[in-house]
Scaffold this motif. Structure first.
Motif, PDB file in Angstrom:
ATOM      1  N   ALA A  52       0.839  -1.196   0.000  1.00  0.00           N
ATOM      2  CA  ALA A  52       0.000   0.000   0.000  1.00  0.00           C
ATOM      3  C   ALA A  52       0.871   1.242   0.000  1.00  0.00           C
ATOM      4  O   ALA A  52       1.715   1.418   0.891  1.00  0.00           O
ATOM      5  N   ASP A  53       0.669   2.091  -1.011  1.00  0.00           N
ATOM      6  CA  ASP A  53       1.272   3.426  -1.009  1.00  0.00           C
ATOM      7  C   ASP A  53       0.369   4.339  -0.183  1.00  0.00           C
ATOM      8  O   ASP A  53      -0.867   4.247  -0.266  1.00  0.00           O
ATOM      9  N   CYS A  54       0.955   5.222   0.600  1.00  0.00           N
ATOM     10  CA  CYS A  54       0.170   6.107   1.460  1.00  0.00           C
ATOM     11  C   CYS A  54       0.430   7.567   1.092  1.00  0.00           C
ATOM     12  O   CYS A  54       1.582   7.978   0.926  1.00  0.00           O
ATOM     13  N   THR A  63      -4.702   8.433   2.295  1.00  0.00           N
ATOM     14  CA  THR A  63      -5.204   7.648   1.168  1.00  0.00           C
ATOM     15  C   THR A  63      -4.277   6.452   0.967  1.00  0.00           C
ATOM     16  O   THR A  63      -3.046   6.607   0.941  1.00  0.00           O
ATOM     17  N   ASP A  65      -3.298   3.374  -1.550  1.00  0.00           N
ATOM     18  CA  ASP A  65      -3.381   2.815  -2.900  1.00  0.00           C
ATOM     19  C   ASP A  65      -2.653   1.482  -2.915  1.00  0.00           C
ATOM     20  O   ASP A  65      -1.437   1.421  -2.698  1.00  0.00           O
ATOM     21  N   LEU A  98     -12.813  -0.548   0.198  1.00  0.00           N
ATOM     22  CA  LEU A  98     -11.678  -0.726  -0.701  1.00  0.00           C
ATOM     23  C   LEU A  98     -12.220  -1.012  -2.090  1.00  0.00           C
ATOM     24  O   LEU A  98     -12.859  -2.045  -2.319  1.00  0.00           O
ATOM     25  N   ASN A 101      -9.355   1.535  -8.445  1.00  0.00           N
ATOM     26  CA  ASN A 101      -8.848   2.876  -8.721  1.00  0.00           C
ATOM     27  C   ASN A 101      -7.923   2.797  -9.940  1.00  0.00           C
ATOM     28  O   ASN A 101      -6.724   3.048  -9.840  1.00  0.00           O
ATOM     29  N   ARG A 105      -5.150  -1.385  -9.469  1.00  0.00           N
ATOM     30  CA  ARG A 105      -5.026  -0.613  -8.234  1.00  0.00           C
ATOM     31  C   ARG A 105      -6.340  -0.642  -7.460  1.00  0.00           C
ATOM     32  O   ARG A 105      -7.436  -0.673  -8.036  1.00  0.00           O
ATOM     33  N   ARG A 107      -8.145   1.348  -3.900  1.00  0.00           N
ATOM     34  CA  ARG A 107      -7.968   2.536  -3.059  1.00  0.00           C
ATOM     35  C   ARG A 107      -8.919   2.510  -1.877  1.00  0.00           C
ATOM     36  O   ARG A 107     -10.078   2.101  -1.987  1.00  0.00           O
ATOM     37  N   VAL A 109      -9.723   5.233   1.679  1.00  0.00           N
ATOM     38  CA  VAL A 109      -9.444   6.568   2.219  1.00  0.00           C
ATOM     39  C   VAL A 109      -9.815   6.596   3.695  1.00  0.00           C
ATOM     40  O   VAL A 109     -10.901   6.164   4.089  1.00  0.00           O
TER      41      VAL A 109
END
Length: 325
Positions: A52-54, A63, A65, A98, A101, A105, A107, A109
């Motif tokens: 997960a990228d934050c 957020t 991703d 979830l 995106n 991907r 996403r 939030v």
């Protein structure tokens, strides 16, 4: 979980958190010592690691991703799951929808309006496929908006969430929820003491405003609370400065390493507020911010006194005896 309206009590508790980074589980990336074939476990394909990228925003939201390989199927009930480490109550799990995106991907939030209790939250992905939620690994964090964050001065409650990688390489969040909050800024170390500047959120300093250093020493009697060492504040709006001499702290030393916690009392009779440094992108400041401990003469001999940040990023001082210096 619904958004909580509870604030963290900034009373007289001064112990540091004991759950700094203790995960009662194996690392998410662990596997067998001798797999049958690369990428397989027990004859079955190993699950794809989910990262997960934050991205943080200046209001305190996050957020997430996630990478979503083509072989991953998600249901409408898919969620990013946050679990409070050591918690077992209904409010100790937060589920965030979830959804897709773009190609490959997913996403989720976490709005700033959803309150997370103070502590460390482990992050999972529940794909809605009936399986157990899977532990997330950290990806790329964009935390630029947290650097020198300046919330509105009139904010009553301050929420801070910083993603980080645990010692096992998993994704977790460090969360604070405070109101009022005294944010520590510059700390200047002098030969006789230290000067701290900062900013108060959720309250305005008034008559009787002062800083207090409180010993963490266990009192001889439960009915006796040691008096704090107090110094007045210099105030300009919500910004404050104070200078704390080391002499009196050294004069009260008894044995070993003695920690003192720093508090700010906004006005005479007001509830004290813990002084901490939360408004940046550093989850654990104890290992990052280092200050010198200087020699201070005392009746027991030469002691060493210096500030440090606790495991919870609260500001404290340590008075070390001759044997420890």
């Amino acid at each position: 979980m619904t958004a909580s309206s509870q604030l963290t009590v900034t009373g007289h508790e001064t112990k540091e958190s004991s759950a700094i980074d203790q995960e009662p589980m194996v690392p998410a990336s662990s596997g067998p010592e001798r797999p049958e074939r690369p990428g397989e476990r027990g004859g079955e394909a190993a699950p794809v690691e989910l990262r997960a990228d934050c991205i943080a925003d200046s209001a305190g939201g996050l957020t997430f991703d996630l990478n979503a390989p083509q072989d991953i199927q998600t249901a409408w009930s898919a969620a990013l799951v946050l679990r409070l480490r050591g918690g077992d109550g209904a409010d100790d799990e937060v589920r965030l929808p979830l959804g897709p995106n773009g190609a490959g991907r997913l996403r989720a939030v976490l709005p700033s309006t959803v309150a997370l209790a103070e502590g460390r939250w482990n992050a999972y992905a529940d794909l809605g496929d009936g399986g157990d939620p899977r532990r997330l690994l950290p990806g790329v964090n964009d935390l630029r908006s947290l650097v020198d964050r300046r919330p509105l001065a009139g904010i009553g409650r301050l929420g801070v969430r910083i993603p980080y990688a645990t010692k096992f390489g998993n994704l977790a969040l460090r969360s604070w929820l405070r109101g009022p909050h005294a944010e520590a800024g510059d700390i200047l170390i002098g030969l006789d003491g230290m000067t701290v500047s900062g900013r108060l959120y959720g309250a305005v300093p008034a008559a009787g405003a002062r800083a207090e250093a409180r010993t963490r020493r266990t009192p001889a009697s439960p009915d006796v609370t040691p008096d704090p060492v107090t110094v007045p504040l210099t105030v300009e709006g919500t910004e404050f400065t104070f200078t704390l001499p080391y002499e009196e702290l050294a004069g009260r030393w008894e044995q070993g390493n003695e920690p003192w916690d720093l508090w700010l009392r906004p006005a005479e009779g007001a509830r004290p507020v813990r002084i901490a440094r939360l408004l940046d992108d550093v989850a654990d400041k104890k290992q990052v911010f280092s200050y010198p401990a200087l020699p201070v003469p005392a009746a027991a001999g030469e002691l060493r006194v210096g500030p440090y940040y606790t495991l919870d990023n609260d500001l404290a001082l340590r008075v070390a005896g001759p044997a420890e210096s």
